[in-house]
Design an enzyme around this catalytic site. Structure first.
Site, PDB file in Angstrom:
ATOM      1  N   SER A  39      -1.787   3.248 -12.720  1.00 39.00           N
ATOM      2  CA  SER A  39      -1.676   2.603 -11.409  1.00 39.00           C
ATOM      3  C   SER A  39      -0.275   2.684 -10.821  1.00 39.00           C
ATOM      4  O   SER A  39      -0.113   2.642  -9.597  1.00 39.00           O
ATOM      5  CB  SER A  39      -2.096   1.129 -11.507  1.00 39.00           C
ATOM      6  OG  SER A  39      -1.317   0.447 -12.484  1.00 39.00           O
ATOM      7  N   GLY A  76      -5.392   1.832 -14.294  1.00 37.35           N
ATOM      8  CA  GLY A  76      -5.961   1.349 -15.538  1.00 37.35           C
ATOM      9  C   GLY A  76      -5.978   2.364 -16.662  1.00 37.35           C
ATOM     10  O   GLY A  76      -6.413   2.053 -17.778  1.00 37.35           O
ATOM     11  N   ASN A 105      -0.422   0.715 -19.912  1.00 34.80           N
ATOM     12  CA  ASN A 105      -1.640  -0.064 -20.156  1.00 34.80           C
ATOM     13  C   ASN A 105      -1.912  -0.247 -21.645  1.00 34.80           C
ATOM     14  O   ASN A 105      -2.473  -1.262 -22.058  1.00 34.80           O
ATOM     15  CB  ASN A 105      -2.837   0.591 -19.460  1.00 34.80           C
ATOM     16  CG  ASN A 105      -2.773   0.405 -17.952  1.00 34.80           C
ATOM     17  OD1 ASN A 105      -2.608  -0.696 -17.458  1.00 34.80           O
ATOM     18  ND2 ASN A 105      -2.874   1.497 -17.219  1.00 34.80           N
ATOM     19  N   ASP A 186       0.692  -9.864  -8.261  1.00 40.33           N
ATOM     20  CA  ASP A 186       0.273  -9.842  -9.665  1.00 40.33           C
ATOM     21  C   ASP A 186       1.451  -9.687 -10.625  1.00 40.33           C
ATOM     22  O   ASP A 186       1.301  -9.799 -11.840  1.00 40.33           O
ATOM     23  CB  ASP A 186      -0.745  -8.725  -9.911  1.00 40.33           C
ATOM     24  CG  ASP A 186      -0.180  -7.332  -9.644  1.00 40.33           C
ATOM     25  OD1 ASP A 186       1.039  -7.188  -9.435  1.00 40.33           O
ATOM     26  OD2 ASP A 186      -0.977  -6.378  -9.627  1.00 40.33           O
ATOM     27  N   HIS A 189       2.604  -4.747 -10.469  1.00 34.28           N
ATOM     28  CA  HIS A 189       2.687  -3.518  -9.675  1.00 34.28           C
ATOM     29  C   HIS A 189       3.762  -3.636  -8.594  1.00 34.28           C
ATOM     30  O   HIS A 189       3.742  -4.578  -7.800  1.00 34.28           O
ATOM     31  CB  HIS A 189       1.330  -3.217  -9.019  1.00 34.28           C
ATOM     32  CG  HIS A 189       0.242  -2.981 -10.018  1.00 34.28           C
ATOM     33  ND1 HIS A 189      -0.601  -3.989 -10.448  1.00 34.28           N
ATOM     34  CD2 HIS A 189      -0.112  -1.864 -10.688  1.00 34.28           C
ATOM     35  CE1 HIS A 189      -1.441  -3.499 -11.343  1.00 34.28           C
ATOM     36  NE2 HIS A 189      -1.165  -2.204 -11.506  1.00 34.28           N
TER      37      HIS A 189
END
Length: 213
Positions: A39, A76, A105, A186, A189
């Site tokens: 991402s 992801g 991740n 979040d 990011h």
């Protein structure tokens, strides 16, 4: 004899010109750059064209470096997923350079570092076997994952780079990770405003690879 000497010099000059022209053409030959990431490279939560990969494409044009950029990043994505997808991407795009931006991740999920390392090494091997040069993009995990895990995770990228003689951008979020204001809600990011910094962390390590034949 004088006429013969003049003709010989003209012939040598013409030959030299052709050789130099061919070398220059080879040096500036167009390249295909494949970015295999997650991402952080797939513009998650961003307007199209504002992520570091899109900014890289603009940089290449401004620097008059002929290159086709293929962004095969998926939000992801783990190293396992990238390892599975890479062979088909290599076959389809035949890249000259592969930028591997994966591992974050794996780290956030607390997956074994050894497994992530094995996947990254396999991807480097596949890219090399396909004739591509490799740039590994390193990352870190937050400190709450424990010092031992965090240190092993970060060291993994450098070890792979050293062992495989691949390029390395040590930490893509250098100058970003410690600034909450540069992140989306979040807190995972980065905002679009952080992506020029990210490109600045990657570009100096990618450029020498792009300039090689």
């Amino acid at each position: 004899m004088i006429l013969f000497e003049k003709l010989r010099r003209c012939l040598l000059l013409s030959l030299a010109s052709l050789l130099l022209g061919g070398a220059a053409h080879a040096y500036s030959a167009p390249k295909t750059v494949l970015v295999l990431g997650d991402s952080l490279s797939a513009e998650y939560g961003l307007a199209r064209g504002t992520g570091w990969v899109a900014l890289l494409e603009q940089r290449l044009k401004s620097q008059k470096l002929e290159a086709t950029l293929v962004n095969a990043s998926v939000s992801g994505e783990t190293t396992s997923g990238g390892r599975t997808r890479l062979p088909a991407l290599l076959k389809k795009h035949k890249p000259d350079v592969v930028v591997i931006e994966l591992g974050a991740n794996d780290g956030l999920r607390g997956l074994p570092v050894a497994a992530a390392e094995a996947n990254l090494r396999a991807m480097v091997g596949d890219a090399r076997q396909a004739g591509a040069k490799v740039l590994i993009v390193g990352n870190r995990v937050p400190p709450n994952y424990g010092r031992d895990y965090a240190e092993k995770f970060f060291a993994m990228f450098g070890a792979i780079s050293k062992d495989t003689k691949s390029g390395l951008a040590p930490f893509m979020l250098d100058g970003v990770a410690d600034k909450i204001e540069l992140f989306q809600p979040d807190r995972l990011h980065p905002l679009a405003s952080a992506h020029p910094i990210i490109l600045g962390n990657i570009w100096p390590h990618l450029l020498p690879i792009l300039r090689t034949k």
